[in-house]
Write a protein that holds these residues in place. Structure first.
Motif, PDB file in Angstrom:
ATOM      1  N   ARG A   7       0.858  -1.050   0.104  1.00 44.49           N
ATOM      2  CA  ARG A   7       0.053  -0.069   0.002  1.00 44.49           C
ATOM      3  C   ARG A   7       0.912   1.166   0.102  1.00 44.49           C
ATOM      4  N   LEU A   8       2.092   1.109   0.192  1.00 48.54           N
ATOM      5  CA  LEU A   8       3.057   2.547   0.307  1.00 48.54           C
ATOM      6  C   LEU A   8       4.321   1.927   0.021  1.00 48.54           C
ATOM      7  N   THR A   9       5.285   3.164  -0.360  1.00 52.89           N
ATOM      8  CA  THR A   9       6.385   2.688  -0.612  1.00 52.89           C
ATOM      9  C   THR A   9       7.127   3.694   0.241  1.00 52.89           C
ATOM     10  N   ASN A  10       8.769   3.737   0.067  1.00 45.26           N
ATOM     11  CA  ASN A  10       9.764   4.696   0.760  1.00 45.26           C
ATOM     12  C   ASN A  10       9.663   4.759   2.094  1.00 45.26           C
ATOM     13  N   TYR A  11       9.282   3.698   2.722  1.00 48.29           N
ATOM     14  CA  TYR A  11       9.301   3.486   4.211  1.00 48.29           C
ATOM     15  C   TYR A  11      10.602   2.555   4.546  1.00 48.29           C
ATOM     16  N   VAL A  12      10.871   2.994   5.919  1.00 52.15           N
ATOM     17  CA  VAL A  12      12.212   2.080   6.315  1.00 52.15           C
ATOM     18  C   VAL A  12      11.922   0.955   7.139  1.00 52.15           C
ATOM     19  N   GLY A  13      10.729   1.038   7.556  1.00 51.37           N
ATOM     20  CA  GLY A  13      10.259  -0.321   8.444  1.00 51.37           C
ATOM     21  C   GLY A  13       8.457  -0.347   8.713  1.00 51.37           C
ATOM     22  N   VAL A  14       8.475  -1.363   9.672  1.00 50.03           N
ATOM     23  CA  VAL A  14       7.046  -1.743  10.057  1.00 50.03           C
ATOM     24  C   VAL A  14       6.725  -1.676  11.328  1.00 50.03           C
ATOM     25  N   MET A  15       5.771  -0.993  11.689  1.00 50.05           N
ATOM     26  CA  MET A  15       5.113  -0.567  13.070  1.00 50.05           C
ATOM     27  C   MET A  15       4.032  -1.393  13.586  1.00 50.05           C
ATOM     28  N   ASN A  16       3.801  -1.919  14.550  1.00 44.89           N
ATOM     29  CA  ASN A  16       2.523  -2.753  14.778  1.00 44.89           C
ATOM     30  C   ASN A  16       1.416  -1.756  14.829  1.00 44.89           C
ATOM     31  N   PHE A  17       0.256  -2.059  14.323  1.00 44.88           N
ATOM     32  CA  PHE A  17      -1.206  -1.605  14.759  1.00 44.88           C
ATOM     33  C   PHE A  17      -1.961  -2.636  15.667  1.00 44.88           C
ATOM     34  N   MET A  18      -1.867  -2.334  16.986  1.00 45.91           N
ATOM     35  CA  MET A  18      -2.539  -3.044  17.954  1.00 45.91           C
ATOM     36  C   MET A  18      -1.401  -4.464  18.058  1.00 45.91           C
ATOM     37  N   GLY A  19      -1.932  -5.364  18.054  1.00 46.14           N
ATOM     38  CA  GLY A  19      -0.927  -6.699  17.869  1.00 46.14           C
ATOM     39  C   GLY A  19      -0.314  -7.069  19.341  1.00 46.14           C
ATOM     40  N   ALA A  20      -0.767  -6.764  20.665  1.00 44.42           N
ATOM     41  CA  ALA A  20      -0.260  -7.253  21.688  1.00 44.42           C
ATOM     42  C   ALA A  20      -0.070  -8.824  21.674  1.00 44.42           C
ATOM     43  N   ARG A  21      -0.965  -9.517  21.287  1.00 47.26           N
ATOM     44  CA  ARG A  21      -1.118 -10.916  21.240  1.00 47.26           C
ATOM     45  C   ARG A  21       0.047 -11.388  20.257  1.00 47.26           C
ATOM     46  N   PHE A  22       0.192 -10.801  19.125  1.00 46.83           N
ATOM     47  CA  PHE A  22       1.218 -11.064  18.324  1.00 46.83           C
ATOM     48  C   PHE A  22       2.629 -10.960  18.985  1.00 46.83           C
ATOM     49  N   ASN A  23       2.974  -9.757  19.228  1.00 53.66           N
ATOM     50  CA  ASN A  23       4.108  -9.332  20.002  1.00 53.66           C
ATOM     51  C   ASN A  23       4.578 -10.417  21.281  1.00 53.66           C
ATOM     52  N   ALA A  24       3.551 -10.987  21.835  1.00 52.39           N
ATOM     53  CA  ALA A  24       3.863 -11.695  22.950  1.00 52.39           C
ATOM     54  C   ALA A  24       4.284 -13.371  22.514  1.00 52.39           C
ATOM     55  N   ASP A  25       4.118 -13.432  21.337  1.00 52.25           N
ATOM     56  CA  ASP A  25       4.432 -15.079  20.726  1.00 52.25           C
ATOM     57  C   ASP A  25       5.581 -15.055  19.899  1.00 52.25           C
ATOM     58  N   PRO A  26       6.539 -15.647  20.431  1.00 50.50           N
ATOM     59  CA  PRO A  26       8.010 -15.753  19.601  1.00 50.50           C
ATOM     60  C   PRO A  26       7.800 -16.744  18.654  1.00 50.50           C
ATOM     61  N   ALA A  27       6.779 -17.827  18.724  1.00 46.27           N
ATOM     62  CA  ALA A  27       6.842 -18.582  17.403  1.00 46.27           C
ATOM     63  C   ALA A  27       6.210 -17.804  16.149  1.00 46.27           C
ATOM     64  N   ALA A  28       5.509 -16.743  16.431  1.00 46.40           N
ATOM     65  CA  ALA A  28       4.937 -16.018  15.438  1.00 46.40           C
ATOM     66  C   ALA A  28       6.035 -14.900  15.010  1.00 46.40           C
ATOM     67  N   LEU A  29       6.459 -14.252  16.265  1.00 50.24           N
ATOM     68  CA  LEU A  29       7.449 -13.149  15.877  1.00 50.24           C
ATOM     69  C   LEU A  29       8.929 -13.655  15.115  1.00 50.24           C
ATOM     70  N   GLU A  30       9.299 -14.777  15.298  1.00 55.13           N
ATOM     71  CA  GLU A  30      10.623 -15.120  14.836  1.00 55.13           C
ATOM     72  C   GLU A  30      10.332 -15.131  13.182  1.00 55.13           C
ATOM     73  N   PRO A  31       9.432 -15.733  12.464  1.00 54.05           N
ATOM     74  CA  PRO A  31       9.394 -15.604  11.087  1.00 54.05           C
ATOM     75  C   PRO A  31       9.225 -14.419  10.533  1.00 54.05           C
ATOM     76  N   PHE A  32       8.216 -13.672  11.471  1.00 52.42           N
ATOM     77  CA  PHE A  32       7.846 -12.371  11.098  1.00 52.42           C
ATOM     78  C   PHE A  32       8.933 -11.333  10.798  1.00 52.42           C
ATOM     79  N   LEU A  33       9.841 -11.475  11.747  1.00 54.78           N
ATOM     80  CA  LEU A  33      10.995 -10.392  12.001  1.00 54.78           C
ATOM     81  C   LEU A  33      11.830 -10.947  10.965  1.00 54.78           C
ATOM     82  N   ALA A  34      12.030 -12.318  10.623  1.00 57.07           N
ATOM     83  CA  ALA A  34      12.900 -12.422   9.720  1.00 57.07           C
ATOM     84  C   ALA A  34      12.415 -12.012   8.327  1.00 57.07           C
ATOM     85  N   GLU A  35      11.337 -12.083   7.953  1.00 51.81           N
ATOM     86  CA  GLU A  35      10.808 -11.442   6.809  1.00 51.81           C
ATOM     87  C   GLU A  35      11.116 -10.261   6.448  1.00 51.81           C
ATOM     88  N   LEU A  36      11.011  -9.516   7.745  1.00 50.41           N
ATOM     89  CA  LEU A  36      11.164  -7.964   7.666  1.00 50.41           C
ATOM     90  C   LEU A  36      12.774  -8.024   7.438  1.00 50.41           C
TER      91      LEU A  36
END
Length: 391
Positions: free
Chosen positions: A258-287
Motif C-alpha cells: 500500500r505504500l513505498t519509501n518507508y524504512v520499516g514496519v510498526m505494529n497497529f495493535m498486535g499485543a497478542r502477536f508481539n507476545a508470541d515468539p513462534a509468530a515473531l521469529e518468522p515475521f521479523l525474519a521476513e522484515l
C-alpha cells in the motif's frame, strides 16, 4: 519613360492620369541629384522593364546533420512520474534523476547527487521510490533489498543525528486515516519527526510524496493480532499469529504493497502477536530479509519482540512512552517533558503518538522549545539497533 515609371500600380496609363503624374512627380524628379551615374541609370532602366524577371537564386547545398542517437538507457524499467515542466522525471536504481521533454521523450539532462559516504536518497527525489528496492507482486510493489545490497532502511532513512548529545525520536502514527489530520501532521511537524502511515489509509501515495518532500522518515503500520481477536480487531488484513507461525504473510504483504519509501514496519495493535515468539521469529525474519526495521509501539508489557529481534539480527526499536493516551494538551506536554527526562538520563528516548490535532500541535511546539534546550529530534532509524549498520 517618366509617365511609365510613375504609373499607379495596376492602372492603365491614360491621358488623365498621365497629366496628374506629370503635375505631381516631375517637379520632384527635377530636384533629384543631377550627377547620378550612368551605371545607376542603366540599372534602374533595366529593373523596371515590363518583362523583367529576377534571376533565379543560386541553389544552396546544406550538409546533412549526423543522425541523433538516443541516449543509452539503464537496464531494467524505471519509475516514471510527471514533471512540472510537462515531461516526466525518471528515477532509476542507479541514483540518477533524468528529465525528459514532453514531445518525444528524449532526455534533457541527468544529475546524480548523493551524500558522500551515504546510501540515503538525495532530498531532490526522496519522494520517488527506488526501482531496485521494489519487488512486483500480486499485492503491489513490495520492499526488497537491492542486488547491490542496499536496503530500504539505508536508502529511505531520514537525516541522522548531527551531534552525540541528547536525542529524541517521536513517531506520529495513524496517517492516512483522517485527511485533515494527515495534512496538518505533514505540514506542521518538523522533519525529524517520523510519520507512520496506516495501511488502511487513503491517498497514501500522495501523502507519502508530500511527507518525503518535507524531509520526514516513514514507517508502515501493519494490523497485527491483539488479545481477544477477532472480537477485538484492528480491521481487515490482520496478520495473525497462526499465519505467521506457518510462514504465511499474505496480510503483511497486502499492507506492504500500500505504500513505498518507508524504512520499516510498526505494529497497529498486535499485543497478542508481539507476545508470541513462534509468530515473531518468522515475521521479523521476513522484515529483515526485505531490509526493514521493526518498531514496537511499547504498549504491551508482555512483548517479546526485542529479544526475538536481537536473536535474529533484525533492526529493531521500541517506544519508551506513549505521548497521548490522555489527549488533553496539558497531559501531552507532561508526557513530552517526561520523554525529555528519559533521554537526558540515558542519552536517547522514543515516544509515539497519533495524528490527532492536539497531539500534532503539542509536539510541534515542544520540539521547537526542546531544540533550543539542546535536544535533537531525530528519525527513529537513528535510534534503532541495527546489526548491519555501517561503522
Amino acid at each position: 519613360m517618366r509617365e511609365e515609371l510613375y504609373r499607379p500600380l495596376g492602372l492603365e496609363l491614360t491621358a488623365g492620369n498621365r497629366a496628374a503624374a506629370n503635375g505631381r512627380l516631375w517637379p520632384r524628379l527635377r530636384m533629384a541629384a543631377f550627377g547620378a551615374t550612368v551605371l545607376a541609370g542603366s540599372a534602374a532602366t533595366f529593373l523596371f522593364q515590363p518583362d523583367f524577371q529576377p534571376p533565379p537564386a543560386a541553389p544552396v547545398t546544406v550538409a546533412a546533420l549526423p543522425e541523433a542517437k538516443e541516449a543509452p538507457k539503464p537496464a531494467g524499467p524505471s519509475i516514471v512520474r510527471p514533471s512540472a515542466g510537462g515531461g516526466v522525471t525518471i528515477a532509476n536504481g542507479d541514483g540518477f534523476i533524468r528529465q525528459t521533454n514532453d514531445l518525444d521523450g528524449l532526455e534533457t539532462g541527468s544529475v546524480r547527487v548523493l551524500e558522500p559516504g551515504s546510501l540515503r536518497q538525495p532530498a531532490s527525489f526522496a519522494h520517488l521510490p527506488e526501482e531496485a528496492l521494489l519487488e512486483n507482486s500480486a499485492f503491489g510493489p513490495l520492499p526488497v533489498r537491492a542486488g547491490d545490497g542496499r536496503r530500504p532502511l539505508d536508502v529511505y532513512s531520514g537525516t541522522p543525528a548531527q551531534t552525540g548529545g541528547t536525542r529524541v525520536a517521536i513517531v506520529v502514527g495513524g496517517l492516512g486515516i483522517s485527511q485533515t489530520g494527515t495534512q496538518k501532521a505533514v505540514q506542521i511537524l518538523p522533519p525529524g519527526v517520523t510519520l507512520a502511515f496506516a495501511a488502511a489509509g487513503n491517498s497514501l501515495d500522495r501523502w507519502m510524496q508530500a511527507a518525503r518532500r518535507n524531509g520526514h522518515e516513514l514507517l508502515l503500520q501493519a494490523p497485527m493480532e491483539p488479545f481477544g481477536y477477532p472480537q477485538v480487531s484492528p480491521g481487515e488484513h490482520t496478520q495473525t499469529v497462526a499465519d505467521a507461525a506457518n510462514g504465511q504473510f499474505d496480510q503483511l504483504h497486502w499492507a506492504m504493497g500500500r505504500l513505498t519509501n518507508y524504512v520499516g514496519v510498526m505494529n497497529f495493535m498486535g499485543a497478542r502477536f508481539n507476545a508470541d515468539p513462534a509468530a515473531l521469529e518468522p515475521f521479523l525474519a521476513e522484515l529483515s530479509r526485505r531490509g526493514l526495521l521493526y518498531l514496537d509501539d511499547g504498549t504491551s508489557p508482555r512483548s517479546a519482540s526485542r529479544d526475538v529481534a536481537v536473536a535474529g539480527g533484525t533492526p529493531f526499536a521500541a517506544s519508551d512512552l506513549v505521548l497521548d493516551d490522555d489527549r488533553s494538551p496539558e497531559a501531552i506536554r507532561r508526557q513530552l517533558d517526561t520523554l525529555e527526562r528519559i533521554a537526558r538520563a540515558k542519552g536517547t528516548a522514543i515516544g509515539v503518538a497519533s495524528a490527532f490535532e492536539g497531539s500534532v500541535l503539542s509536539i510541534a511546539q515542544w520540539a521547537a522549545e526542546a531544540s533550543a534546550r539542546g535536544v535533537e529530534i531525530v528519525p527513529v532509524s537513528a535510534l534503532a539497533s541495527d546489526p548491519e549498520a555501517r561503522s
